[in-house]
Scaffold this motif. Structure first.
Motif, mmCIF file in Angstrom:
data_model
loop_
_atom_site.group_PDB
_atom_site.id
_atom_site.type_symbol
_atom_site.label_atom_id
_atom_site.label_comp_id
_atom_site.label_asym_id
_atom_site.label_seq_id
_atom_site.Cartn_x
_atom_site.Cartn_y
_atom_site.Cartn_z
ATOM 1 N N UNK A 1 -7.890 0.706 6.154
ATOM 2 C CA UNK A 1 -8.853 1.568 6.854
ATOM 3 C C UNK A 1 -8.233 2.912 7.170
ATOM 4 N N UNK A 2 -6.980 2.916 7.644
ATOM 5 C CA UNK A 2 -6.298 4.170 7.986
ATOM 6 C C UNK A 2 -6.121 5.064 6.767
ATOM 7 N N UNK A 3 -5.798 4.452 5.620
ATOM 8 C CA UNK A 3 -5.652 5.263 4.407
ATOM 9 C C UNK A 3 -7.002 5.845 3.971
ATOM 10 N N UNK A 4 -8.064 5.082 4.096
ATOM 11 C CA UNK A 4 -9.383 5.638 3.790
ATOM 12 C C UNK A 4 -9.699 6.794 4.740
ATOM 13 N N UNK B 1 0.845 -1.199 0.000
ATOM 14 C CA UNK B 1 0.000 0.000 0.000
ATOM 15 C C UNK B 1 0.878 1.246 0.000
ATOM 16 N N UNK B 2 0.402 2.347 -0.591
ATOM 17 C CA UNK B 2 1.166 3.594 -0.533
ATOM 18 C C UNK B 2 1.209 4.113 0.902
ATOM 19 N N UNK B 3 2.242 4.890 1.208
ATOM 20 C CA UNK B 3 2.367 5.459 2.557
ATOM 21 C C UNK B 3 1.233 6.435 2.845
ATOM 22 N N UNK B 4 0.780 7.114 1.818
ATOM 23 C CA UNK B 4 -0.342 8.044 1.960
ATOM 24 C C UNK B 4 -1.153 7.996 0.680
ATOM 25 N N UNK C 1 -2.278 9.613 -2.142
ATOM 26 C CA UNK C 1 -2.138 10.823 -2.957
ATOM 27 C C UNK C 1 -3.319 10.955 -3.908
ATOM 28 N N UNK C 2 -3.831 9.839 -4.362
ATOM 29 C CA UNK C 2 -4.993 9.810 -5.228
ATOM 30 C C UNK C 2 -5.838 8.616 -4.806
ATOM 31 N N UNK C 3 -7.116 8.843 -4.572
ATOM 32 C CA UNK C 3 -7.979 7.740 -4.152
ATOM 33 C C UNK C 3 -8.028 6.634 -5.193
ATOM 34 N N UNK C 4 -8.029 6.986 -6.465
ATOM 35 C CA UNK C 4 -8.062 5.962 -7.503
ATOM 36 C C UNK C 4 -6.805 5.095 -7.461
ATOM 37 N N UNK C 5 -5.626 5.729 -7.316
ATOM 38 C CA UNK C 5 -4.378 4.968 -7.244
ATOM 39 C C UNK C 5 -4.351 4.111 -5.987
ATOM 40 N N UNK C 6 -4.806 4.665 -4.880
ATOM 41 C CA UNK C 6 -4.834 3.933 -3.618
ATOM 42 C C UNK C 6 -5.766 2.737 -3.717
ATOM 43 N N UNK C 7 -6.968 2.936 -4.205
ATOM 44 C CA UNK C 7 -7.930 1.831 -4.286
ATOM 45 C C UNK C 7 -7.430 0.734 -5.208
#
Length: 192
Positions: free
Chosen positions: A184-187, A102-105, A107-113
């Protein structure tokens, strides 16, 4: 004996795949894992052959099929084995799986999801749940020890002790819980 490999962390995957192949196991892997194994000079089958369907939706669906999950969740009991045979599903004896990083933060919800792993956690949790019949592996540091236990038992999955299986299952669920907490934390961080 059949092993399903689908790992993001490819460290020592050639040790596991090579050891299993040397012991006469059938091994299938997801596309990226299969490429890494091939780079080590080994040849394994494609998980899509076990699944009965190709990898779909740009790689988001590889292992979430009845064939893969039933093979992992089957017990060494006549009703389960008969049902697998009736539907042409192969029994799985070992699952090696770790998840997308997972990314550290976010930056983009689409990239994260896109980085949220679904099939890997499902496979690993199923193997952990059924650890009396399936060896669940999520940590490359465990591969050599499991291969050694299998080799000492002539390749039989029963060579991996119940104590070791429970420890591997506990690790699988710890990894899964930490992963879900990170998602969950990233969301939460993205809702600000």
């Amino acid at each position: 004996m059949l092993a399903v490999l689908g790992v993001s962390d490819k460290r020592s995957i050639e040790v596991l795949a090579g050891g299993l192949l040397d012991l006469g196991w059938d091994v299938v892997a997801t596309e990226g894992t299969r490429r890494a194994i091939a780079e080590a000079g080994l040849s394994v089958g494609a998980v899509s052959d076990l699944a009965g369907v190709p990898t779909m939706l740009g790689g988001r669906v590889k292992t979430l099929t009845v064939s893969v999950m039933a093979g992992i969740l089957a017990r060494d009991a006549e009703p389960d084995l008969s049902e697998l045979a009736e539907h042409g599903v192969e029994r799985v004896h070992l699952v090696a799986c770790n998840y997308y990083v997972l990314p550290a933060a976010a930056s983009s919800m689409d990239q994260f999801r896109e980085k949220i792993d679904v099939g890997g956690p499902a496979m690993l949790r199923a193997a952990g749940k059924n650890c009396a019949h399936v060896v669940p592996l999520c940590d490359p540091d465990d591969y050599a020890g499991v291969v050694a236990e299998l080799a000492a038992a002539g390749g039989s999955p029963e060579g991996v002790s119940q104590e070791r299986r429970f420890a591997l299952a506990a690790k699988a669920f710890e990894v899964s819980a930490a992963y879900e907490a990170s998602v969950a934390a990233l969301f939460r961080s993205s809702t600000g």
